[in-house]
Design a protein around this motif. Sequence first.
Motif, short mmCIF file in Angstrom:
data_model
loop_
_atom_site.label_atom_id
_atom_site.label_comp_id
_atom_site.label_asym_id
_atom_site.label_seq_id
_atom_site.Cartn_x
_atom_site.Cartn_y
_atom_site.Cartn_z
N LEU B 405 0.82 -1.20 0.00
CA LEU B 405 0.00 0.00 0.00
C LEU B 405 0.85 1.25 0.00
O LEU B 405 0.50 2.27 -0.59
CB LEU B 405 -0.90 -0.03 1.25
CG LEU B 405 -2.11 0.89 1.27
CD1 LEU B 405 -3.02 0.57 0.12
CD2 LEU B 405 -2.83 0.74 2.58
N THR B 408 1.58 2.76 -3.27
CA THR B 408 0.47 3.19 -4.12
C THR B 408 -0.01 4.55 -3.67
O THR B 408 0.46 5.10 -2.68
CB THR B 408 -0.74 2.23 -4.00
OG1 THR B 408 -1.30 2.38 -2.70
CG2 THR B 408 -0.31 0.81 -4.21
N SER B 409 -0.96 5.08 -4.41
CA SER B 409 -1.52 6.37 -4.06
C SER B 409 -2.98 6.20 -3.68
O SER B 409 -3.81 7.01 -4.04
CB SER B 409 -1.40 7.31 -5.24
OG SER B 409 -2.16 6.80 -6.32
N GLN B 410 -3.29 5.15 -2.94
CA GLN B 410 -4.70 4.88 -2.65
C GLN B 410 -5.27 5.88 -1.65
O GLN B 410 -4.66 6.18 -0.64
CB GLN B 410 -4.84 3.47 -2.09
CG GLN B 410 -6.29 3.01 -2.06
CD GLN B 410 -6.45 1.68 -1.38
OE1 GLN B 410 -6.31 1.56 -0.19
NE2 GLN B 410 -6.77 0.66 -2.16
N THR B 414 -10.22 6.16 -4.20
CA THR B 414 -9.78 5.13 -5.15
C THR B 414 -9.75 3.76 -4.50
O THR B 414 -9.07 2.87 -4.96
CB THR B 414 -8.37 5.46 -5.67
OG1 THR B 414 -7.52 5.75 -4.56
CG2 THR B 414 -8.40 6.64 -6.60
N ILE B 419 -5.45 -2.50 -6.90
CA ILE B 419 -4.31 -1.79 -6.33
C ILE B 419 -3.16 -1.65 -7.31
O ILE B 419 -2.35 -0.74 -7.23
CB ILE B 419 -3.88 -2.47 -5.02
CG1 ILE B 419 -3.25 -1.43 -4.10
CG2 ILE B 419 -2.94 -3.61 -5.26
CD1 ILE B 419 -3.24 -1.87 -2.68
N THR B 420 -3.09 -2.58 -8.28
CA THR B 420 -1.96 -2.52 -9.20
C THR B 420 -2.03 -1.30 -10.10
O THR B 420 -1.04 -0.89 -10.69
CB THR B 420 -1.92 -3.78 -10.09
OG1 THR B 420 -3.26 -4.07 -10.49
CG2 THR B 420 -1.36 -4.96 -9.32
N GLU B 421 -3.22 -0.71 -10.22
CA GLU B 421 -3.32 0.47 -11.08
C GLU B 421 -2.88 1.73 -10.36
O GLU B 421 -2.78 2.78 -10.95
CB GLU B 421 -4.77 0.65 -11.54
CG GLU B 421 -5.19 -0.37 -12.58
CD GLU B 421 -6.56 -0.08 -13.13
OE1 GLU B 421 -6.99 1.09 -13.07
OE2 GLU B 421 -7.21 -1.02 -13.61
N LEU B 422 -2.68 1.63 -9.03
CA LEU B 422 -2.38 2.83 -8.29
C LEU B 422 -0.91 2.92 -7.91
O LEU B 422 -0.52 3.78 -7.15
CB LEU B 422 -3.22 2.87 -7.01
CG LEU B 422 -4.73 2.87 -7.24
CD1 LEU B 422 -5.43 2.60 -5.93
CD2 LEU B 422 -5.17 4.20 -7.78
N LEU B 423 -0.10 2.00 -8.42
CA LEU B 423 1.30 1.98 -8.01
C LEU B 423 2.01 3.24 -8.45
O LEU B 423 1.89 3.67 -9.60
CB LEU B 423 2.01 0.76 -8.62
CG LEU B 423 1.63 -0.57 -7.98
CD1 LEU B 423 2.18 -1.72 -8.80
CD2 LEU B 423 2.21 -0.63 -6.57
N VAL B 424 2.75 3.84 -7.53
CA VAL B 424 3.48 5.05 -7.87
C VAL B 424 4.94 4.93 -7.49
O VAL B 424 5.65 5.91 -7.38
CB VAL B 424 2.89 6.29 -7.16
CG1 VAL B 424 1.57 6.65 -7.75
CG2 VAL B 424 2.81 6.07 -5.69
N GLY B 650 -2.44 5.37 1.13
CA GLY B 650 -1.12 5.01 0.62
C GLY B 650 -0.03 5.81 1.32
O GLY B 650 0.98 5.26 1.77
#
Lengths: 409, 682
Positions: B405, B408-410, B414, B419-424, B650
């Motif tokens: 987490l 990510t930018s959760q 969101t 969660i894989t789409e929010l990885l930063v 996140g």
Amino acid sequence: MNTRSLVTKSLWACCLTTLLGWTAASAADLVVWHAYRGAERAAFEKVVSNFNASQGDIKVKTLPVPYDAYADKITAAIPRGRGPDVFIFAQDRLGGWVEGGQTVESIDFYLEDGTVDALLPGLMEAMSYRDTVYGLPIAYKSPALVYNKAMIETPPTTTTELVTMAKKFTAAAGGRYGLVYEYSNFYFHSALMNAFGGRVFDPEGPTPTLDDPRIVASINLMMKWFREDGIVPADPSSTLVTALFNDGKTPMVFNGPWFISEVEGVDVGVAAMPTVEEAGGEPMKPWLTVEGIYVSAQSDHKEAAYEFARYVATDDESAFIRAVEGRQLPSHAGVYERPEVAGDPILSGFRAQYNNSVPMPNYAEMTLMWSPVTTAMNKITKGAASPEAGLGAAQKELEASIAALRTGR
Amino acid sequence: MSIVAGSSAYLEGDTEVQTGVAGFLLHPVAQGVALAAALALVLGAWFVGQARTEILTDHWNREVIQELMGLAESAAAIEAADKGRSEELLGVMLTRLPGTEGRDAGYRVLRLSGARLLASTASGDVGDMAAPRRLSREEKWLFDLGQGIRASVQTNRDEGIYRRRQVEVDEVGDSLFRISLPYFVDDKVAGIVQAELRRPDTTSSASLPLTVGMGIGAYLVTLLVLAIAGKERREKDVAFHKPWVLFFAAVAILSVVAYAYGRIELGGVERLYRSAAAELAADLLEIKESVGFLAGEAGVTVSPGEDNRWDVDLYQRPIGVIDGSGQIVNAGLEAQTAVIRDQLGRALRLNWIAGLVVVLFFGLGFARRLRRTVREHKYAYVYVMPAMIGMLLLAFFPFGYGILLSFTSQTVLTVSEPITELLVGFQNYINILGDFDLFQKTAEGAVINYQNFYWTLYITVCWTIFNVTVGVTLGVILALVLNTKGLKYTNIYRVLLILPWAIPNYITALIWKGMFHQQFGVINQAIQMFGGAPIAWFDGVFSSFMTGLITNGWLSFPFMMVITLGALQSIPADLYEAATIDGADRWQQFRHVTLPSLKPTLIPAIIISVVWTFNMFNVIYLVSGGEPAGANEILITKSYKIAFEEYRYGYAAAYSVVIFFILVFYGIFQTKMTRATEAANA
């Protein structure tokens, strides 16, 4: 009777009761969660049993949940399918739940004009998020002018009268003040802010407008009461307000229905907050907390849940029981004409305040607001910052928080 | 542990080593390369398959969306022109849409106001249920879908960012899909149009022969290298020498295979996308003609416009690859292929790294060690397995999820996205640790920025040091007092002195907060009684810090006292006798007898206390609340505020991980130090 026949008999009994239980099961069994205690809880359970008795298809069971963890329980349990079918909560978390998803069910589809007309006007707004209705309002509360009848016969109707009356009672050395309320708590200050026309968020969407000059003007008035008129004490906390009022050291407080139960030994009266002459005669409009009944998005019996919700909100008897026995302020418009309710000074006092109140915004961004404004109010009341500077800083912080929330960084 | 040791085991005649042909074929390096290649290629094939499937699915979606956008514009135009006849006109139009023929498709047009189904060719809407009609009770889902789309459009417009999908694609059955999008009247969402149809199988995978072929090729090349490298030693049939050369050869083989595979497949994927785009362009021309014609029959004109408003993504933004006359826009096409290339390239690079890890695992001897220990300690592993599984699920999994987490930018907005789409990546950590904005210039001069991470860290460290010092000092002093020989009523004193620890610290904190009230608090009243001026405790940084210190000092000394008492009672009395005989006074006795004996017990207690105090949430949050203005917050309260008041999950997770690492380093450092001092003493 020997053990063997005893065992056989009890096994038969179990089978029979299970069978009976199955056949007696109704079309829909609903679970409703609430955080009521005491009189409110008793009144609500009476409403539920009335509902169960009035029809045979839906059977409702209640589950009281302790308030501390209630909101978090709902956020955690419902999306995972472990929650109730119906739950009761204030409107402040609605935005967050809708954005998070899978928690509340929209009910516009079921809503009929008759239902809306039975309720006090202006409450549905609090239950809507982005123009979609998510719950039915069942009760509301807001601060009003609560006064000691022994010390004050007629409550003031304008702020000038308020200050004059308060000054008569103020003797700071003896710890006596004419008016005591949590003025550094933005929730209580909102009444003054709304009178001047200031708003925390733009009515169109969640854009903060904290540095609006109208809000500055409202704070200037509040500081005048504190510094120049000296009618309010320093560092007001809720315990201080209760203590001073109960000790008879102050005749007037701005507080809500929850305060009434903490009053001891004082003949208490409730009236609407005065009009603010410095704001062009506009009345003080406190924030309204609207308690709503929501249908869970994971419920298996959404229509039945809505039927129950509608009963609680719009049934005459249900509203009457909640008002008189539960000491709530129901959202039902007609109940206030019943003599028992109209004649009750406390209920009718808060009802009068309802005409001059504004529902608290239910945006998800609302929780981001509290920290910056509390800091600002503390700085301003301690004299560490001017109202413009304090609010300006709060506005910047809130904008940054919202931006961070939106972009996720 | 090194490659040399691993390989040199062969030289020592390790009994596990198989000799002969089997030994050659199962040589660790060959095994390593084979497994690594297998891993990289299988994963690579999977990713490539995903990418290809996505391109084909996307292509199908866009075909349908193009048509629906045309229909939406027609519906909007018809509703705007003549509401009274819209139901009739739309009904006719729907039955003649090209998509209906032979595709088992059903279309619906829903007007939100009044929940009115204007027209429908869906399979269930015949006879009694034929459109136009109001939606029935069971069709609440359709109304909610429309409302949801309307709310998404409003959200995107209000916030100025595209974070909610305006086109909904739902799978409603066995390859049956439903695509819905809004139509606008007077620039507001007035309703939705929807298509329900079967999607042909769009799964596509990487070329199997290529994958398998490359894998086997890698293995064979490794064997070849091994053969060449071991030529001189062949007669002894032992280890093949030159371990480093083998290792680098393995790495090189793996990299070449991974690279070659990547290039070939990426090329294939790109070609696929381009051909799909060309098909879509041809499709647009057809749709433009047919929808335009049908709309014309209904009395309105619609067109995708020069920039092709009809080819949009799920947020209804024009994709910009095909223009209004069916030509491919090269810039747009390049941009899209670049995106695909980057994503897939990134995934394939990660595979390569995974493969390298496997090679390292084998090459550095870990595989052999693992095999050996599992064989030797089989039963030990079986005994430990239940506990290991329990810890994995209850402790390591949540911990791992927290770490994931933190990358990510959760936020609350969101939470429902995968969660894989929010990885930063490390962005959160960079924001936390790189925040050097300690001083701010304001009208009153340079002011410390209390929200800064380093200020909070500084306060936390001060908080910990002072608290532990106060706690330990008080605890030791009281323990020494209680330990006095001949003291009466020690039991009563002990119980009284443990009370601060026994009362829940939540309640204690709230009581102390009341006591520090400026006007009515007990402490200020006492100060005034002695003639002093009352202190505004929560107004200044230092005084606010003192409130926390006093409260936590009161809370923490019982623990230290109890530990010290126990340790004191275990010090043998003859040590003191010996010291007295040697002429040591009380203070010297304390320094040279008592303290060293207390150290083994006190050091762990101090470590525990440091970790607890570092994370002492209750006292700071409840007593001072971080006043004034967040200047007194410690890292853990800051993390709480970020998670539960600002809803940035996140970022808060990253904060917690930083706290964890600080404490881990402290723990390691402290242990090393004490071992050093103990060693010096012993």
